[in-house]
Scaffold this motif. Structure first.
Motif, mmCIF file in Angstrom:
data_model
loop_
_atom_site.group_PDB
_atom_site.id
_atom_site.type_symbol
_atom_site.label_atom_id
_atom_site.label_comp_id
_atom_site.label_asym_id
_atom_site.label_seq_id
_atom_site.Cartn_x
_atom_site.Cartn_y
_atom_site.Cartn_z
ATOM 1 N N GLU A 888 0.844 -1.194 0.000
ATOM 2 C CA GLU A 888 0.000 0.000 0.000
ATOM 3 C C GLU A 888 0.886 1.253 0.000
ATOM 4 O O GLU A 888 1.775 1.407 0.834
ATOM 5 C CB GLU A 888 -0.910 -0.004 1.226
ATOM 6 C CG GLU A 888 -1.939 1.120 1.193
ATOM 7 C CD GLU A 888 -2.889 1.048 2.361
ATOM 8 O OE1 GLU A 888 -4.096 0.935 2.129
ATOM 9 O OE2 GLU A 888 -2.410 1.108 3.519
ATOM 10 N N LEU A 889 0.622 2.124 -0.928
ATOM 11 C CA LEU A 889 1.346 3.388 -1.034
ATOM 12 C C LEU A 889 0.531 4.532 -0.431
ATOM 13 O O LEU A 889 1.087 5.398 0.259
ATOM 14 C CB LEU A 889 1.676 3.684 -2.508
ATOM 15 C CG LEU A 889 2.510 4.934 -2.778
ATOM 16 C CD1 LEU A 889 3.908 4.777 -2.178
ATOM 17 C CD2 LEU A 889 2.608 5.199 -4.285
ATOM 18 N N LEU A 890 -0.777 4.515 -0.681
ATOM 19 C CA LEU A 890 -1.657 5.570 -0.167
ATOM 20 C C LEU A 890 -3.029 4.979 0.073
ATOM 21 O O LEU A 890 -3.638 4.410 -0.846
ATOM 22 C CB LEU A 890 -1.744 6.724 -1.171
ATOM 23 C CG LEU A 890 -2.639 7.907 -0.758
ATOM 24 C CD1 LEU A 890 -2.080 8.610 0.480
ATOM 25 C CD2 LEU A 890 -2.776 8.895 -1.909
ATOM 26 N N ALA A 900 -3.570 4.129 -3.768
ATOM 27 C CA ALA A 900 -2.402 3.777 -4.574
ATOM 28 C C ALA A 900 -1.719 2.562 -3.964
ATOM 29 O O ALA A 900 -1.561 2.482 -2.740
ATOM 30 C CB ALA A 900 -1.424 4.940 -4.671
ATOM 31 N N GLN A 901 -1.356 1.638 -4.829
ATOM 32 C CA GLN A 901 -0.602 0.454 -4.440
ATOM 33 C C GLN A 901 0.558 0.275 -5.412
ATOM 34 O O GLN A 901 0.490 0.715 -6.561
ATOM 35 C CB GLN A 901 -1.488 -0.798 -4.452
ATOM 36 C CG GLN A 901 -2.536 -0.814 -3.347
ATOM 37 C CD GLN A 901 -3.307 -2.121 -3.328
ATOM 38 O OE1 GLN A 901 -3.463 -2.773 -4.354
ATOM 39 N NE2 GLN A 901 -3.788 -2.505 -2.159
ATOM 40 N N TYR A 902 1.620 -0.376 -4.951
ATOM 41 C CA TYR A 902 2.761 -0.605 -5.830
ATOM 42 C C TYR A 902 3.263 -2.031 -5.659
ATOM 43 O O TYR A 902 3.083 -2.653 -4.608
ATOM 44 C CB TYR A 902 3.891 0.395 -5.555
ATOM 45 C CG TYR A 902 4.576 0.228 -4.206
ATOM 46 C CD1 TYR A 902 5.716 -0.554 -4.076
ATOM 47 C CD2 TYR A 902 4.086 0.874 -3.068
ATOM 48 C CE1 TYR A 902 6.351 -0.702 -2.849
ATOM 49 C CE2 TYR A 902 4.701 0.733 -1.838
ATOM 50 C CZ TYR A 902 5.841 -0.055 -1.737
ATOM 51 O OH TYR A 902 6.464 -0.207 -0.523
ATOM 52 N N HIS A 903 3.868 -2.541 -6.723
ATOM 53 C CA HIS A 903 4.517 -3.842 -6.668
ATOM 54 C C HIS A 903 5.709 -3.838 -7.618
ATOM 55 O O HIS A 903 5.842 -2.951 -8.468
ATOM 56 C CB HIS A 903 3.553 -4.984 -7.014
ATOM 57 C CG HIS A 903 3.244 -5.106 -8.474
ATOM 58 N ND1 HIS A 903 2.315 -4.299 -9.118
ATOM 59 C CD2 HIS A 903 3.752 -5.927 -9.428
ATOM 60 C CE1 HIS A 903 2.272 -4.628 -10.395
ATOM 61 N NE2 HIS A 903 3.126 -5.605 -10.611
ATOM 62 N N VAL A 918 9.244 -0.290 -10.872
ATOM 63 C CA VAL A 918 8.123 -0.302 -9.926
ATOM 64 C C VAL A 918 6.859 0.055 -10.707
ATOM 65 O O VAL A 918 6.884 0.941 -11.570
ATOM 66 C CB VAL A 918 8.331 0.693 -8.768
ATOM 67 C CG1 VAL A 918 7.198 0.571 -7.752
ATOM 68 C CG2 VAL A 918 9.677 0.478 -8.100
ATOM 69 N N GLN A 919 5.775 -0.643 -10.422
ATOM 70 C CA GLN A 919 4.484 -0.336 -11.044
ATOM 71 C C GLN A 919 3.521 0.135 -9.966
ATOM 72 O O GLN A 919 3.329 -0.549 -8.959
ATOM 73 C CB GLN A 919 3.919 -1.553 -11.771
ATOM 74 C CG GLN A 919 4.673 -1.899 -13.044
ATOM 75 C CD GLN A 919 4.002 -3.004 -13.824
ATOM 76 O OE1 GLN A 919 3.055 -3.615 -13.355
ATOM 77 N NE2 GLN A 919 4.500 -3.275 -15.019
ATOM 78 N N ILE A 920 2.932 1.313 -10.196
ATOM 79 C CA ILE A 920 1.996 1.926 -9.248
ATOM 80 C C ILE A 920 0.600 1.865 -9.850
ATOM 81 O O ILE A 920 0.390 2.272 -11.000
ATOM 82 C CB ILE A 920 2.382 3.384 -8.938
ATOM 83 C CG1 ILE A 920 3.774 3.445 -8.303
ATOM 84 C CG2 ILE A 920 1.356 4.037 -8.030
ATOM 85 C CD1 ILE A 920 4.252 4.852 -8.010
ATOM 86 N N THR A 921 -0.358 1.352 -9.086
ATOM 87 C CA THR A 921 -1.751 1.276 -9.510
ATOM 88 C C THR A 921 -2.550 2.324 -8.744
ATOM 89 O O THR A 921 -2.636 2.281 -7.505
ATOM 90 C CB THR A 921 -2.335 -0.117 -9.246
ATOM 91 O OG1 THR A 921 -1.542 -1.092 -9.936
ATOM 92 C CG2 THR A 921 -3.763 -0.211 -9.733
ATOM 93 N N LEU A 922 -3.106 3.279 -9.468
ATOM 94 C CA LEU A 922 -3.904 4.361 -8.890
ATOM 95 C C LEU A 922 -5.370 4.059 -9.103
ATOM 96 O O LEU A 922 -5.792 3.722 -10.220
ATOM 97 C CB LEU A 922 -3.538 5.699 -9.544
ATOM 98 C CG LEU A 922 -2.045 6.094 -9.450
ATOM 99 C CD1 LEU A 922 -1.762 7.293 -10.332
ATOM 100 C CD2 LEU A 922 -1.680 6.411 -8.009
ATOM 101 N N LYS A 959 -12.425 3.918 -11.446
ATOM 102 C CA LYS A 959 -11.497 3.498 -12.483
ATOM 103 C C LYS A 959 -10.089 3.379 -11.894
ATOM 104 O O LYS A 959 -9.771 4.026 -10.889
ATOM 105 C CB LYS A 959 -11.486 4.486 -13.649
ATOM 106 C CG LYS A 959 -12.820 4.593 -14.374
ATOM 107 C CD LYS A 959 -13.146 3.309 -15.127
ATOM 108 C CE LYS A 959 -14.435 3.463 -15.919
ATOM 109 N NZ LYS A 959 -14.783 2.226 -16.639
ATOM 110 N N SER A 960 -9.273 2.575 -12.543
ATOM 111 C CA SER A 960 -7.889 2.372 -12.106
ATOM 112 C C SER A 960 -6.954 2.526 -13.292
ATOM 113 O O SER A 960 -7.359 2.334 -14.446
ATOM 114 C CB SER A 960 -7.702 0.981 -11.486
ATOM 115 O OG SER A 960 -8.511 0.827 -10.346
ATOM 116 N N ILE A 961 -5.717 2.878 -12.976
ATOM 117 C CA ILE A 961 -4.690 3.000 -14.007
ATOM 118 C C ILE A 961 -3.354 2.608 -13.405
ATOM 119 O O ILE A 961 -3.086 2.878 -12.221
ATOM 120 C CB ILE A 961 -4.647 4.435 -14.585
ATOM 121 C CG1 ILE A 961 -3.682 4.489 -15.768
ATOM 122 C CG2 ILE A 961 -4.245 5.445 -13.518
ATOM 123 C CD1 ILE A 961 -3.731 5.811 -16.513
#
Length: 1110
Positions: A888-890, A900-903, A918-922, A959-961
């Motif tokens: 979890e990023l945010l 926001a999450q990252y992996h 790094v890939q961040i999913t907003l 929505k997510s990106i």
């Protein structure tokens, strides 16, 4: 004497010791001669549980020997061990070395071994990719094809680009066997990654133009697997496929026939209109005048004319009815059934009857298709009625199908013969078959009214049979027949009522009760007595029988209440407390319906009409009715349900599509070109063949003129071989039949010809390039290079060049200087038109490189070998496992709706070689649109860099990106701090990498690993002892646990108890070596060697708890 005495004593002592040892040895042999049963069991268990290590060393020695016989024997033993389930993965390095063996048998077994361990040990399989890439250019077509087959069988997504490149090269190969293998590889690549569909369709389109019969079946199979909806790819190749069909191998014929069946249903009109027209002409009204008849004939009866391409298909496929392959015969039969006029379908009957002499599995499938066809068209199989008579040796499923076909073929003319057969079948010892024969008699009685009474009498006679199964089935069939004719059969009902005491089959008892209740007014004395008997045994009856007892009680209560009122109440009380809820529900329903009370509604007034209403007679239908919706010969027809991958046949079009799409455009220019070639043959050979302005040989042009029709449908190899043949033969033009013979010769002579190519390339590379060699040597080298590039039959081309050399010497000598000048100006033109297109054959570079002892192709083969210990084999490879853990990023609450999450995808970063990807999913979890999402750098540690993603203009609700990010952590686990901003807000976030994500996996040999480990000893080594590890843990599970923590590469190990892994740090490319050695008593030793001592210590702390879990 004094001196000799001690010597004698010493000798006596020695003899005594020897005797004692002999006795002990004999005693040991006697004790061990007969082991107990427990010892034998323990020995077997130990042998089964002991890992495969005893025969490793001798197998390795055999694989490393210089004798092919020893290597072949070792490979046979290894493949045999694999077949018995033993693990031979640790022999991988020794086996891979033999991929370069010249013995084809050894190579085949090595390929089998590599395919077996490719998926389990992907890292090890990737080490052999370069070997297969070299084998793709081997002079032997079998080796090229085998290499492509193994390469496509390694199901590793990482090598998809390599597979795609190999397939594209193999499609242009001169050998049709290699092109056939490429067609098979297309399907494997598509199953591995369907995203490359468009590229594969382009390759299929190219292969469909191939004229080789060896390729046709395989490419059509790839077409059916990948793009069966692209009918437009078949238009130009339709006639070619029809003509080649007879010569294609058997399984290819099956695939092509099924494809052409679907194609014809979309391109041609219904041929059955001709039969409908004939039937319409026969049905003339008696009172129609002549004028009215003429008007009707003109308006309605438009003559049907079959398309020539439709007739071409039926004509070319007819000889295949005599094929020895049953699948081909069945495929042709289904094509005629679905495409041919009804008057021509009869020819398939004899061929299908011939298949009934085959194995029972074949009989089963063929009989199922015949049973489906016999429902719609009895006439075509009626002459072969005796072929469906049942033999005593037939299995039950075959008997049942033959019985079904006999029932379908029954009519007024043959019913007596068929009933006589059925009468014999009823006496069969196979009870299931006897019951099916009784059902068949009932169907015949229903379909043919003339024999209904005869069949009914015969079934009543069967009621006295001793076999309960026969009697029960007869009762059920009689019940169905009596529903159609119940007026004069009260005696039969009385006879069946007497059988209730002896029949125990629930279905038969329920049928008798239903008959008595339905026709209770015809047997008023017997029905109440039957109800009385059933009331006694109600609690012990089956559920279906109880339901019929309740129905009988209700019907008798409505028709004869005086005698059955008390019995009905008793039975309803029994049903009220029955364990089955269906019985209880039926009881409550009947009580409210037939026993009126205050709560009963208006429905009780109509109880008699409800229970005693006339029931429609049951229709006895064939179980194969409705199967005609499926295509004959398919799995869906056999299962009577739509199977996965089934493609339905489309309906006939009302108007036929444009037939010109099947025309090949180059048919007309061929005739004019042929005459011109005869007149100006010498001019073409002297100008175009030796000119550098057009590097394409003149034989190519003459080949195009002499080809039969479709140059577009030719493969490149066929065009080139055809061109050389036309050049070598001065006074004749090759026809399409000669092309086919050339292609057949090419298959046989391919290895010899390609070895000639290699020798000629060696000669060309060794020739000097000085100015003194610009006379006849340059001319001869030009002719040799052109002949090697054209690649069909060198013997023909050499004879042609010798015969034409004398009259053309003047022309050659004049133009050699011009050729040399143009070669300097245009060094790349020669390579662009090279028909072989070999990467190791480049005449431009040969003049720059100093003279070599080895040929260029051999040098190119030797350059890729990395199996020796002296070659540096430490290379970064792709990750074998990518965990999908997200951090979890945010949080959405802190981010005011923005989460926001990252992996870490463990892929090389596109922003820099020293950065971690790094890939961040907003995600927008709010109800409003979030605008201007971007990144702003915060206070970063010294040296750390962040490559920001591009600003996102807006993100809609729900929505997510996913956006990529690159961070250079400088081989540190410190967090990267930055600001995640929107249009109105800023949020402080940080990304802290696990130590395992700061690594890149590498591949190396075991010797290189030990060598590098020796350099990183002392302070660069950290060690820990792990307790609680399981000794039964497999190598695969250990690899999974380690890779789940760190991005490491697996290193092959010669010992099963030692597992090795290697990686490099992303920033400084420092080696990180991990060794896990399993010891006794559930213990293991974990050793990590690295220049980055901090990384080694942290990685040790993270791996230790995971491995201790066992």
């Amino acid at each position: 004497m004094e001196r000799g005495f001690p010597l004698i004593v010493e000798m006596d002592a020695t003899k005594a010791v020897k005797n004692a040892l002999v006795v002990a040895n004999k005693l040991e042999l006697t004790l061990n001669s007969d082991p107990t049963l427990e010892e034998q069991k323990l020995t077997k268990i130990e042998k089964a549980s002991t890992p495969f290590t005893s025969g490793n060393e001798d197998l390795k020695q055999m694989l490393e020997s210089n004798k092919d016989s020893s290597k072949l024997e070792a490979m046979k033993r290894i493949v045999g061990m694999i077949a018995t389930g033993k693990n031979a993965s640790e022999l991988f390095p020794a086996v891979v070395k033999n991929v370069a063996s010249k013995n084809i048998e050894i190579k085949k077994l090595v390929y089998v071994y590599l395919v077996r361990y490719a998926e389990e040990q992907q890292d090890l399989a990737l080490l052999s990719i370069s070997t297969f890439q070299r084998a793709l250019k081997d002079p032997n077509q079998l080796i090229r094809a085998s290499a492509l087959r193994v390469l496509s069988s390694i199901r590793v997504p990482i090598i998809i680009p390599i597979m795609m490149l190999a397939i594209k090269e193999a499609v242009a190969d001169l050998s049709p066997y290699v092109r056939k293998t490429a067609a098979h590889a297309i399907q494997k690549l598509y199953s591995l990654d369907p995203e490359h569909k468009e590229q594969l369709i382009e390759i299929i389109e190219r292969l469909l133009k191939d004229k080789s019969t060896l390729v046709a079946g395989s490419v059509v199979m790839a077409f059916e697997e990948i793009c069966p909806e692209r009918i437009d790819l078949i238009h130009k190749n339709y006639r070619k496929l029809c003509n080649l069909l007879v010569d294609v191998e058997e399984w290819g014929q099956v695939v092509i026939i099924h494809m052409l069946t679907r194609y014809a249903r979309t391109q041609f009109v219904n041929p059955w209109k001709m039969d409908e027209a004939i039937d319409g002409m026969n049905e003339k009204t008696f009172y129609d005048s002549e004028d009215e008849k003429k008007e009707k004939n003109n308006a309605e009866m438009k003559p049907y004319v079959m398309d020539p391409d439709h007739r071409l298909l039926l004509r070319n496929i007819k000889p295949l009815l005599q094929s020895r392959n049953t699948a081909v015969v069945l495929a042709v039969a289904q094509l005629y059934w679905h495409l041919a006029p009804k008057a021509e379908v009869g020819i398939i009957a004899k061929a299908l009857i011939r298949l009934l002499r085959s194995h029972r599995e074949v009989q089963y499938i063929v009989l199922q298709n015949i049973a489906t066809m016999s429902l719609q068209s009895k006439g075509i199989f009626e002459p072969y009625l005796k072929s469906f008579y049942i033999r005593s040796t037939d299995p039950t499923q075959i008997k049942t199908l033959k019985l079904e076909i006999l029932t379908n073929l029954a009519n007024e003319a043959n019913i007596s013969v068929i009933l006589r057969e059925f009468q014999t079948y009823v006496k069969s010892q196979d009870k299931q078959f006897a019951a099916a024969a009784i059902q068949a008699i009932g169907r015949c009685a229903t379909n043919i009214t003339e024999v209904t009474d005869t069949c009914l009498n015969g079934l009543v006679y069967l009621l006295s049979n001793r076999d309960d199964t026969v009697v029960a089935e007869s009762v059920v069939v009689i019940k169905n027949l009596l529903q159609t004719q119940s007026a004069h059969h009260s005696e039969i009902i009385k006879h069946m009522a007497k059988l209730l005491d002896s029949i125990s089959v629930p279905m038969a008892r329920a049928s008798i009760l239903w008959l008595i209740g339905e026709y209770c007014e015809r047997v008023p004395k017997i029905a109440p007595d039957v109800l009385r008997k059933m009331a006694k045994t109600f609690t012990n009856e089956d559920e279906i029988v109880k339901l019929q007892i309740l129905n009988l009680a209700a019907k008798l209560f409505l028709t004869n209440a005086k005698q059955t009122k008390l019995l009905t109440q008793y039975i309803l009380n029994l049903g009220k407390y029955d364990p089955n809820y269906d019985i209880r529900d039926r009881t409550r329903f009947i009580r409210q319906l037939i026993v009126p009370n205050e709560k009963s509604g208006a429905l009780s007034k109509y109880a008699k009409r409800i229970f005693l209403a006339e029931k429609p007679a049951p229709v006895l239908e064939s179980p194969f009715k409705g199967r005609d919706r499926f295509q004959l010969g398919t799995l869906s027809l056999t299962l009577n349900t739509k199977a996965s991958g089934y493609l339905e046949l489309s309906d006939w079009p009302e108007v036929a599509p444009d037939p010109s799409v099947r025309n090949v455009e180059v048919i007309e220019p061929v005739a004019t070109c042929t005459t011109a070639q005869k007149k100006s043959k010498k001019e073409q050979t002297s100008e175009s063949f030796y000119s550098d302005t057009e590097e394409v040989p003149s034989g190519n042009a003459s080949g195009s003129t002499s080809s039969s029709s479709e140059s577009e449908s030719e493969s490149e190899s066929d065009e080139k071989s055809e061109g050389e043949n036309s050049t070598s033969e001065d006074n004749s033009t090759s026809s399409s039949s000669e092309e086919e013979s050339d292609s057949e010769e090419e298959k046989q002579d391919k290895p010899e010809k390609e070895s000639k190519h290699k020798d000629r390339r060696d000669k060309l590379e060794k020739k000097p390039t000085s100015s003194s060699a610009k006379t006849e040597k340059s001319a001869s080298s030009a002719t040799e290079s052109s002949s090697t590039e054209e690649s069909s039959s060198e013997s023909n081309s050499e004879s042609a060049s010798e015969s034409d050399s004398e009259p053309e010497k003047a022309v050659i000598s004049k133009k050699t200087k011009e050729e040399e000048k143009k070669k300097v100006k245009e060094p790349s033109s020669k390579r662009e038109v090279s028909l072989l297109d070999l990467s190791d054959f480049d005449t431009g570079t040969a003049s720059v490189v100093p003279p070599k002892v080895l040929s260029p192709s051999l040098v190119a083969d030797l350059q890729g070998l990395t199996l020796t210990s002296s070659s540096p084999a430490i290379e970064v490879t792709s990750p074998a496992f990518v965990p999908m853990r997200s951090h979890e990023l945010l949080h959405r609450m802190s981010g005011k709706g923005l989460a926001a999450q990252y992996h870490f995808p463990r892929q090389p970063c596109i922003f820099g070689a020293k950065m971690v990807s790094v890939q961040i999913t907003l995600t927008n979890t709010s109800d409003e649109k979030i605008e201007s999402i971007h990144l702003k750098e915060g206070k970063l540690p010294l040296g750390m860099q962040v490559h920001k993603f591009e600003s996102i203009e807006s993100l809609e609700p729900e929505k997510s990106i996913t956006v990529p990010l690159g961070i250079d952590f400088c081989d540190s686990t410190q967090a990267a701090n930055f600001q995640l901003c929107t249009k109105n807000d800023q949020f402080s976030v940080n990304i802290q990498p696990p130590v395992g994500e700061l690594l890149l996996p590498v591949t190396m040999s075991e010797s290189d690993f030990l060598k590098e480990q020796g350099k990183l000893s002392g302070m660069n080594e950290v060690t820990a002892v792990i307790n609680g590890t399981s000794q039964s843990t497999t190598h695969q599970s250990i690899v999974q646990k380690v890779l789940n923590i760190a991005n490491l590469g697996s290193v092959p190990s010669s010992q099963q108890s030692i597992h090795r892994f290697a990686a490099k740090t992303v920033h400084s490319t420092s080696l990180v070596l991990v060794t896990l050695e399993l010891k006794e008593a559930s213990a293991a030793q974990l050793v990590i060697n690295s220049e980055k001592m901090v990384i080694g210590s942290i990685l040790l702390q993270e791996l230790k708890p995971v491995m201790s879990l066992g």
